[in-house]
Design an enzyme around this catalytic site. Sequence first.
Site, mmCIF file in Angstrom:
data_model
loop_
_atom_site.group_PDB
_atom_site.id
_atom_site.type_symbol
_atom_site.label_atom_id
_atom_site.label_comp_id
_atom_site.label_asym_id
_atom_site.label_seq_id
_atom_site.Cartn_x
_atom_site.Cartn_y
_atom_site.Cartn_z
ATOM 1 N N TYR A 100 -12.539 8.141 -13.117
ATOM 2 C CA TYR A 100 -12.612 6.830 -12.465
ATOM 3 C C TYR A 100 -13.195 5.790 -13.420
ATOM 4 O O TYR A 100 -12.627 4.717 -13.624
ATOM 5 C CB TYR A 100 -13.490 6.955 -11.219
ATOM 6 C CG TYR A 100 -13.615 5.678 -10.417
ATOM 7 C CD1 TYR A 100 -12.648 5.321 -9.483
ATOM 8 C CD2 TYR A 100 -14.711 4.828 -10.585
ATOM 9 C CE1 TYR A 100 -12.770 4.157 -8.735
ATOM 10 C CE2 TYR A 100 -14.838 3.666 -9.855
ATOM 11 C CZ TYR A 100 -13.867 3.330 -8.930
ATOM 12 O OH TYR A 100 -13.990 2.174 -8.188
ATOM 13 N N ASN B 298 -5.728 -4.431 -6.595
ATOM 14 C CA ASN B 298 -6.906 -3.932 -5.878
ATOM 15 C C ASN B 298 -6.843 -2.437 -5.583
ATOM 16 O O ASN B 298 -7.898 -1.797 -5.471
ATOM 17 C CB ASN B 298 -7.031 -4.714 -4.556
ATOM 18 C CG ASN B 298 -7.973 -4.062 -3.579
ATOM 19 O OD1 ASN B 298 -9.193 -4.146 -3.727
ATOM 20 N ND2 ASN B 298 -7.416 -3.350 -2.587
ATOM 21 N N VAL C 37 -19.483 -0.849 -1.953
ATOM 22 C CA VAL C 37 -18.920 -1.678 -0.884
ATOM 23 C C VAL C 37 -18.614 -0.772 0.305
ATOM 24 O O VAL C 37 -18.034 0.309 0.123
ATOM 25 C CB VAL C 37 -17.621 -2.397 -1.345
ATOM 26 C CG1 VAL C 37 -17.159 -3.376 -0.272
ATOM 27 C CG2 VAL C 37 -17.817 -3.104 -2.675
ATOM 28 N N LYS D 236 -11.481 2.358 -15.170
ATOM 29 C CA LYS D 236 -11.943 1.001 -14.819
ATOM 30 C C LYS D 236 -12.397 0.238 -16.067
ATOM 31 O O LYS D 236 -12.219 -0.973 -16.154
ATOM 32 C CB LYS D 236 -13.056 1.075 -13.771
ATOM 33 C CG LYS D 236 -12.585 1.601 -12.401
ATOM 34 C CD LYS D 236 -11.611 0.663 -11.715
ATOM 35 C CE LYS D 236 -11.408 1.044 -10.246
ATOM 36 N NZ LYS D 236 -10.504 0.105 -9.544
ATOM 37 N N THR E 258 -16.603 0.540 2.470
ATOM 38 C CA THR E 258 -15.190 0.754 2.813
ATOM 39 C C THR E 258 -14.986 2.262 2.909
ATOM 40 O O THR E 258 -15.863 3.038 2.507
ATOM 41 C CB THR E 258 -14.262 0.194 1.707
ATOM 42 O OG1 THR E 258 -14.451 1.001 0.531
ATOM 43 C CG2 THR E 258 -14.536 -1.260 1.398
ATOM 44 N N ASP F 3 0.862 -1.195 0.000
ATOM 45 C CA ASP F 3 0.000 0.000 0.000
ATOM 46 C C ASP F 3 0.895 1.241 0.000
ATOM 47 O O ASP F 3 2.049 1.195 0.421
ATOM 48 C CB ASP F 3 -0.915 0.027 1.235
ATOM 49 C CG ASP F 3 -2.195 0.842 0.987
ATOM 50 O OD1 ASP F 3 -3.269 0.234 0.865
ATOM 51 O OD2 ASP F 3 -2.105 2.094 0.918
ATOM 52 N N ASP G 23 3.795 2.384 -4.222
ATOM 53 C CA ASP G 23 2.891 3.169 -5.065
ATOM 54 C C ASP G 23 2.692 2.352 -6.339
ATOM 55 O O ASP G 23 3.638 2.143 -7.107
ATOM 56 C CB ASP G 23 3.512 4.534 -5.381
ATOM 57 C CG ASP G 23 2.629 5.375 -6.293
ATOM 58 O OD1 ASP G 23 1.693 4.822 -6.921
ATOM 59 O OD2 ASP G 23 2.898 6.581 -6.399
#
Length: 242
Positions: free
Chosen positions: A149, A86, A182, A153, A184, A37, A59
């Site tokens: 975004y 992920n 989700v 994707k 999170t 991460d 990164d």
Amino acid sequence: MGLLHDKVAVITGAARGQGEAEARLFHAEGASVILTDITDSGARIAEELGDRAVFCRHDVSSVTDWQQVAQVARDNFGRVDILVNNAGVTGYEPVDAIDPAAMQRYLDIHLFAALHGIQAMVPLMTAGGSIINVASTAALRGYPHYVGYGVSKWALRGLTRYASHDLVGRNIRINTILPGGVETPMLLRDDDGDLIDAARAAVPMKRFGTAEELAQTALFLASDRSSYTTGAEFVVDGGLNA
Ligand SMILES: NC(=O)c1ccc[n+]([C@@H]2O[C@H](COP(=O)([O-])OP(=O)(O)OC[C@H]3O[C@@H](n4cnc5c(N)ncnc54)[C@H](O)[C@@H]3O)[C@@H](O)[C@H]2O)c1
């Protein structure tokens, strides 16, 4: 014996959210896990997991950092069996105002990161390896103010399909998960009451998914239970896009 007994998994964006849940589940299923991460808090999770867990600050948009992850994998476990691309970032910008540099950043973190990951990890992978790319249901259609975004994707979804053809000869599988909402920090960050309530109510199951539920889909794709599955896409959204 766990579903991932004796496997080695690299999971990006593992300091929280879905990546953390995947790291915990994969470890519980017998895998050795390399949590990576951009934030150092993943180190605490690796320490908590103890044996068979290491953290690497990373990164995902940096080729040099990917070389470092490969070195950590070689030094600690000698090989890689599973890669979960992920890590992700989100934000709202309309197409007529998004800064091209911001657009590039989405592509760097979602598309090029997965490409760098494939190129760094495949040489360490044995036959039977599995790569999982986490896209989004934003790659099923278009949405307002979500072009950076969403397009990145879509690109990740395309990369997965093309890569499946190139990797099948090495017996390496590669699949996409497309999560809906989700629970999170990524989603809850945008929590402004009415908007989030409306989004939740639109889901046929009347709730968002949990990180643990998404990790179960990743576990299936990581394990030999999905041995005939490559180039495929798994929508996990409580029925929203049905
Ligand atoms: N939460 C949702 O509703 C949702 C929906 C669809 C898809 N997704 C996707 O699922 C994946 C996981 O997201 P989440 O919900 O766990 O979000 P999250 O924000 O909780 O976790 C994302 C993680 O990625 C890390 N990260 C961000 N940029 C990075 C970089 N450049 N290098 C390395 N790590 C980096 C963050 O530090 C964080 O730990 C993402 O790809 C996201 O786009 C999430």
